[in-house]
Design a protein around this motif. Structure first.
Motif, PDB file in Angstrom:
ATOM      1  N   VAL A 229       1.418  -0.976   0.181  1.00 13.25           N
ATOM      2  CA  VAL A 229       0.115   0.030  -0.035  1.00 13.25           C
ATOM      3  C   VAL A 229       0.818   1.277  -0.045  1.00 13.25           C
ATOM      4  O   VAL A 229       0.717   2.444  -0.496  1.00 13.25           O
ATOM      5  CB  VAL A 229      -0.745  -0.204   1.152  1.00 13.25           C
ATOM      6  CG1 VAL A 229      -1.517   1.278   0.958  1.00 13.25           C
ATOM      7  CG2 VAL A 229      -1.969  -1.187   1.059  1.00 13.25           C
ATOM      8  N   LEU A 230       1.922   1.331   0.999  1.00 11.37           N
ATOM      9  CA  LEU A 230       3.536   2.293   0.618  1.00 11.37           C
ATOM     10  C   LEU A 230       3.718   2.233  -0.862  1.00 11.37           C
ATOM     11  O   LEU A 230       3.704   1.733  -1.189  1.00 11.37           O
ATOM     12  CB  LEU A 230       3.928   2.595   1.450  1.00 11.37           C
ATOM     13  CG  LEU A 230       3.881   2.176   3.322  1.00 11.37           C
ATOM     14  CD1 LEU A 230       4.179   1.811   4.442  1.00 11.37           C
ATOM     15  CD2 LEU A 230       3.115   3.748   3.468  1.00 11.37           C
ATOM     16  N   ALA A 231       3.720   3.757  -1.633  1.00  8.90           N
ATOM     17  CA  ALA A 231       4.547   3.805  -2.409  1.00  8.90           C
ATOM     18  C   ALA A 231       6.449   3.665  -2.114  1.00  8.90           C
ATOM     19  O   ALA A 231       7.049   5.101  -2.171  1.00  8.90           O
ATOM     20  CB  ALA A 231       4.522   5.076  -2.664  1.00  8.90           C
ATOM     21  N   LEU A 232       6.198   2.379  -2.183  1.00 15.26           N
ATOM     22  CA  LEU A 232       8.093   2.247  -1.232  1.00 15.26           C
ATOM     23  C   LEU A 232       8.912   1.630  -2.763  1.00 15.26           C
ATOM     24  O   LEU A 232       8.315   1.575  -3.609  1.00 15.26           O
ATOM     25  CB  LEU A 232       7.948   0.651  -0.578  1.00 15.26           C
ATOM     26  CG  LEU A 232       6.791   0.553   0.684  1.00 15.26           C
ATOM     27  CD1 LEU A 232       7.348  -0.288   1.161  1.00 15.26           C
ATOM     28  CD2 LEU A 232       8.394   1.982   1.094  1.00 15.26           C
ATOM     29  N   THR A 233       9.908   2.074  -2.538  1.00 13.94           N
ATOM     30  CA  THR A 233      10.780   2.233  -3.550  1.00 13.94           C
ATOM     31  C   THR A 233      12.376   2.216  -3.032  1.00 13.94           C
ATOM     32  O   THR A 233      12.425   1.557  -1.818  1.00 13.94           O
ATOM     33  CB  THR A 233      11.378   3.507  -4.565  1.00 13.94           C
ATOM     34  OG1 THR A 233      12.041   4.217  -3.228  1.00 13.94           O
ATOM     35  CG2 THR A 233       9.835   4.065  -4.664  1.00 13.94           C
ATOM     36  N   GLY A 234      13.273   0.605  -3.831  1.00 14.06           N
ATOM     37  CA  GLY A 234      14.410   0.691  -3.165  1.00 14.06           C
ATOM     38  C   GLY A 234      14.826  -0.601  -3.150  1.00 14.06           C
ATOM     39  O   GLY A 234      13.477  -1.438  -3.731  1.00 14.06           O
ATOM     40  N   TRP A 235      15.133  -1.045  -2.203  1.00 13.49           N
ATOM     41  CA  TRP A 235      15.426  -2.057  -1.824  1.00 13.49           C
ATOM     42  C   TRP A 235      13.810  -2.422  -0.875  1.00 13.49           C
ATOM     43  O   TRP A 235      13.245  -4.138  -0.632  1.00 13.49           O
ATOM     44  CB  TRP A 235      16.718  -2.466  -0.753  1.00 13.49           C
ATOM     45  CG  TRP A 235      16.738  -1.177   1.012  1.00 13.49           C
ATOM     46  CD1 TRP A 235      17.301   0.058   1.132  1.00 13.49           C
ATOM     47  CD2 TRP A 235      15.587  -1.766   2.112  1.00 13.49           C
ATOM     48  NE1 TRP A 235      16.750   0.716   2.275  1.00 13.49           N
ATOM     49  CE2 TRP A 235      15.935  -0.796   2.735  1.00 13.49           C
ATOM     50  CE3 TRP A 235      15.843  -2.937   2.433  1.00 13.49           C
ATOM     51  CZ2 TRP A 235      15.853  -0.393   3.648  1.00 13.49           C
ATOM     52  CZ3 TRP A 235      15.397  -2.977   3.215  1.00 13.49           C
ATOM     53  CH2 TRP A 235      15.317  -1.735   4.994  1.00 13.49           C
ATOM     54  N   LEU A 239      12.035  -5.987  -1.254  1.00 11.65           N
ATOM     55  CA  LEU A 239      11.361  -6.438   0.083  1.00 11.65           C
ATOM     56  C   LEU A 239       9.851  -7.055   0.335  1.00 11.65           C
ATOM     57  O   LEU A 239       9.983  -8.244   1.007  1.00 11.65           O
ATOM     58  CB  LEU A 239      11.811  -5.730   1.688  1.00 11.65           C
ATOM     59  CG  LEU A 239      11.446  -6.324   3.073  1.00 11.65           C
ATOM     60  CD1 LEU A 239      12.618  -7.916   3.680  1.00 11.65           C
ATOM     61  CD2 LEU A 239      12.307  -4.992   4.479  1.00 11.65           C
ATOM     62  N   ARG A 240       9.179  -5.988   0.287  1.00  9.86           N
ATOM     63  CA  ARG A 240       8.103  -5.983   0.157  1.00  9.86           C
ATOM     64  C   ARG A 240       7.909  -7.542  -0.806  1.00  9.86           C
ATOM     65  O   ARG A 240       6.670  -8.220  -0.703  1.00  9.86           O
ATOM     66  CB  ARG A 240       7.028  -4.863  -0.185  1.00  9.86           C
ATOM     67  CG  ARG A 240       7.124  -4.809  -2.363  1.00  9.86           C
ATOM     68  CD  ARG A 240       6.723  -3.668  -1.562  1.00  9.86           C
ATOM     69  NE  ARG A 240       6.555  -3.082  -3.226  1.00  9.86           N
ATOM     70  CZ  ARG A 240       5.597  -1.941  -3.483  1.00  9.86           C
ATOM     71  NH1 ARG A 240       5.569  -0.960  -2.554  1.00  9.86           N
ATOM     72  NH2 ARG A 240       6.145  -1.312  -5.236  1.00  9.86           N
TER      73      ARG A 240
END
Length: 282
Positions: A229-235, A239-240
């Protein structure tokens, strides 16, 4: 001079008075008779009054019994109303309120998730907050219900619905936005719906308890979906992916375990019923 002796005169006079009294009905015997009659009437009247009094007492006793019965009936009705009020009020306990909060958060989460096209990091952060609150309340409402004896029929029905609703809404939104493959959503939702139906099928033989693997699966799914749901980037984005992979594996494994438990429980239930029937016939 012929005279009448005084005694004779008195006797004659008495006789005349007696005769006159008899003629007039004023004889002492009659008076006694009337007195006796009055006494008899009085006795009859007294008996009548006594009977009447007794009737009054019985009547009053009947009225009193009637009033007592009415009072008991009203008391019983009042007790039922009070019990109904208590049962109705017991629905509004802390555990159920947390469950209702999760149900309300479902449409709020969808609105936040899809706001501004569904890719704004700020709206996604707010959607994550709503999702996180729903997951946290899922942990606390069950704990509170069991610890403080707040388990209700409403909670038994609404709690799993709220769990499936918030998780399903998140997965569908993520797949609709292209962040999560549809097959992942299909596996997770298919497993949840299938196990729920399986529980209802075998409920006549017993209840399948929640296993540690099932609890770990729920936790892993919540963490993985929250990270998506979070707009994560990179590692963190990498991981997600691994967390979601672990969630999918746990979903499949625990689902198969529930199926196995259901089959064993059904066989045992059928065997026990057959043995009981044979014992009854014998």
């Amino acid at each position: 001079m012929t005279g009448v002796p005084a005694a004779a005169a008195g006797g004659a006079s008495g006789a005349r008075r007696a005769g006159a009294g008899a003629a007039s009905g004023k004889v002492p015997g009659s008076a006694v008779g009337r007195t006796a009659a009055r006494s008899a009437e009085g006795g009859t009247s007294g008996a009548g009054h006594g009977a009447g009094g007794s009737g009054a007492v019985v009547g009053e006793g009947s009225d009193s019994a009637g009033l007592d019965a009415q009072g008991e009936e009203k008391g019983a009705r009042g007790g039922k109303l009070t019990a109904a009020a208590v049962n109705q009020a017991s629905v509004w306990n802390v555990a159920n309120l947390l469950t209702m909060l999760r149900l309300v958060l479902v449409p709020a989460f969808v609105a936040l998730m899809l706001a501004d096209g569904g890719y704004d990091p700020a709206w996604r952060a707010l959607a994550w907050a709503a999702f996180a609150i729903a997951m946290i309340t899922d942990i606390f409402d069950g704990h509170l219900a069991r610890t403080y004896n707040l388990v209700t029929d409403f909670g038994k029905i609404a709690d799993p619905i709220a769990d499936k609703a918030i998780m399903g809404a998140a997965l569908i939104c993520l797949s609709a936005l292209g962040d999560l493959p549809w097959w992942v959503t299909g596996i997770i939702l298919g497993r949840e719906l299938g196990i729920t139906l399986l529980r209802f099928v075998v409920i006549r033989y017993g209840v399948i308890p929640a296993s540690r693997g099932g609890k770990l699966k729920t936790l892993t799914q919540g963490v993985a979906v929250g990270m998506y749901v979070l707009a994560l980037t990179g590692w963190l984005a990498t991981l997600r992916w691994w967390v979601m992979a672990a969630a999918v594996v746990l979903t499949v494994v625990t689902g198969l375990d529930y199926v196995k438990q259901a089959i064993v429980m059904r066989r045992q239930g059928i065997a026990e019923r057959k043995a009981a029937l044979e014992e009854k016939e014998a």
